[in-house]
Motif scaffolding. Structure first.
Motif, PDB file in Angstrom:
ATOM      1  N   GLU A  13       4.867   1.547  -3.202  1.00  0.00           N
ATOM      2  CA  GLU A  13       6.014   1.669  -2.301  1.00  0.00           C
ATOM      3  C   GLU A  13       5.465   2.128  -0.958  1.00  0.00           C
ATOM      4  OE1 GLU A  13      10.316   3.339  -2.968  1.00  0.00           O
ATOM      5  OE2 GLU A  13       8.962   5.033  -2.631  1.00  0.00           O
ATOM      6  N   GLN A  59       3.928   5.820  -4.148  1.00  0.00           N
ATOM      7  CA  GLN A  59       4.403   5.881  -2.766  1.00  0.00           C
ATOM      8  C   GLN A  59       3.204   6.186  -1.864  1.00  0.00           C
ATOM      9  OE1 GLN A  59       5.409   5.602   0.350  1.00  0.00           O
ATOM     10  NE2 GLN A  59       7.548   5.800  -0.290  1.00  0.00           N
ATOM     11  N   HIS A  96      12.216   7.621  -8.670  1.00  0.00           N
ATOM     12  CA  HIS A  96      11.095   8.410  -8.158  1.00  0.00           C
ATOM     13  C   HIS A  96      10.710   9.507  -9.137  1.00  0.00           C
ATOM     14  CE1 HIS A  96      10.377   7.969  -3.550  1.00  0.00           C
ATOM     15  NE2 HIS A  96      10.286   6.823  -4.184  1.00  0.00           N
ATOM     16  N   GLU A 155       5.602   9.946  -6.453  1.00  0.00           N
ATOM     17  CA  GLU A 155       5.585  10.442  -5.075  1.00  0.00           C
ATOM     18  C   GLU A 155       5.247  11.930  -5.094  1.00  0.00           C
ATOM     19  OE1 GLU A 155       8.295   9.944  -1.150  1.00  0.00           O
ATOM     20  OE2 GLU A 155       9.303  10.906  -2.828  1.00  0.00           O
TER      21      GLU A 155
END
Length: 274
Positions: free
Chosen positions: A36, A8, A186, A251
């Motif tokens: 992402e 991310q 995630h 992330e």
């Protein structure tokens, strides 16, 4: 572990703001397969597409603010079609639109509408949770209520395993609950625990302590590179693979102890070393 691993870009937002192409190239060199997004730092879709091609990365998914979706649904879809992005995620709901609020019914209708448009355009809409969706709505969690209300082909899950655990649920079990509906998962690690009334979505300041999960309950809540916190990452990845996950996204909302891209490499190295 041979999985498709993404990052991310928001996790390294200060670097990406200055040099998005440079960040993408560094991530590819670390061993990430895709990214992402959560915003594009003023770049056009054609520019982002060219950067991805130069870096050799896939545009996996993209977090688009709910207000931006409502403002221009067709424009959002067109941008992501251009960069070859298969998934768009609703990343966050404000207090007026989230489960338990009067605006939640309208939120569901709008997500249904946008999910249907995405489906027609060959894009899958996702919903990315925090822990505020784990409030009761008509006898079930608001997150489950949302997924029950919108058909799976219009809305799939993007389970944020950090917030699932913060909410008191087992991330691996929750992924399995949505087997066949969880294409993107995630991976987010942390130490500490939520205290009563604490608001965790504002980015959290460093506590300066080391990465020893054994003392995590004594620490203030803070994010950590994947594999360096309290999460059982192997179990989460296995649950994802068994449940049909196509991508796992690293992330880390804030890297308080080291540069964000250094933390990104630690996360990638840990996952690839499993």
């Amino acid at each position: 572990m041979n999985i498709k691993l993404g990052y991310q870009v928001y996790s390294a937002r200060e670097d990406a703001e200055k040099d998005l192409l440079g960040v993408l190239k560094q991530l590819a060199a670390m061993g990430y397969d895709g990214v992402e997004f959560a915003g594009f730092y003023g770049h056009s879709a054609q520019e982002v597409k060219a950067m991805l091609e130069e870096a050799g990365l896939k545009a996996v998914s993209s977090h688009v603010p709910f207000a931006s979706i409502l403002e221009d649904m067709f424009g959002v879809i067109a941008y992501h079609q251009t960069i070859g992005c298969k998934y768009i995620a609703v990343p966050y709901l404000d207090e007026e639109t989230r489960p338990g609020a009067p605006g939640f019914a309208k939120t569901i209708r709008e997500i249904y509408k946008f999910g249907k448009l995405c489906h027609a355009a060959g894009i899958q809409l996702l919903y990315h949770n925090h822990d505020f969706e784990f409030v009761q709505v008509s006898g079930e969690y608001g997150l489950d209520f949302l997924y029950d209300a919108v058909p799976a082909h219009y809305l799939a899950t993007e389970l944020d395993t950090c917030w699932v655990k913060v909410a008191g649920e087992d991330p691996s079990a929750y992924i399995r609950k949505y087997a066949g509906r969880c294409p993107v998962v995630h991976l987010k690690d942390f130490v500490g625990s939520k205290k009563q009334g604490e608001k965790l979505y504002a980015l959290i300041q460093a506590d300066g302590k080391d990465d020893d999960p054994s003392v995590s309950e004594d620490l203030a809540f803070d994010f950590r590179p994947v594999g360096h916190g309290v999460q059982d990452i192997p179990s989460i990845i296995n649950a994802g693979l068994e449940s049909g996950a196509e991508w796992f996204i690293v992330e880390q909302d804030r890297s308080s102890q080291r540069p964000a891209l250094e933390a990104a490499k630690m996360s990638c190295d840990y996952v690839r070393g499993l």
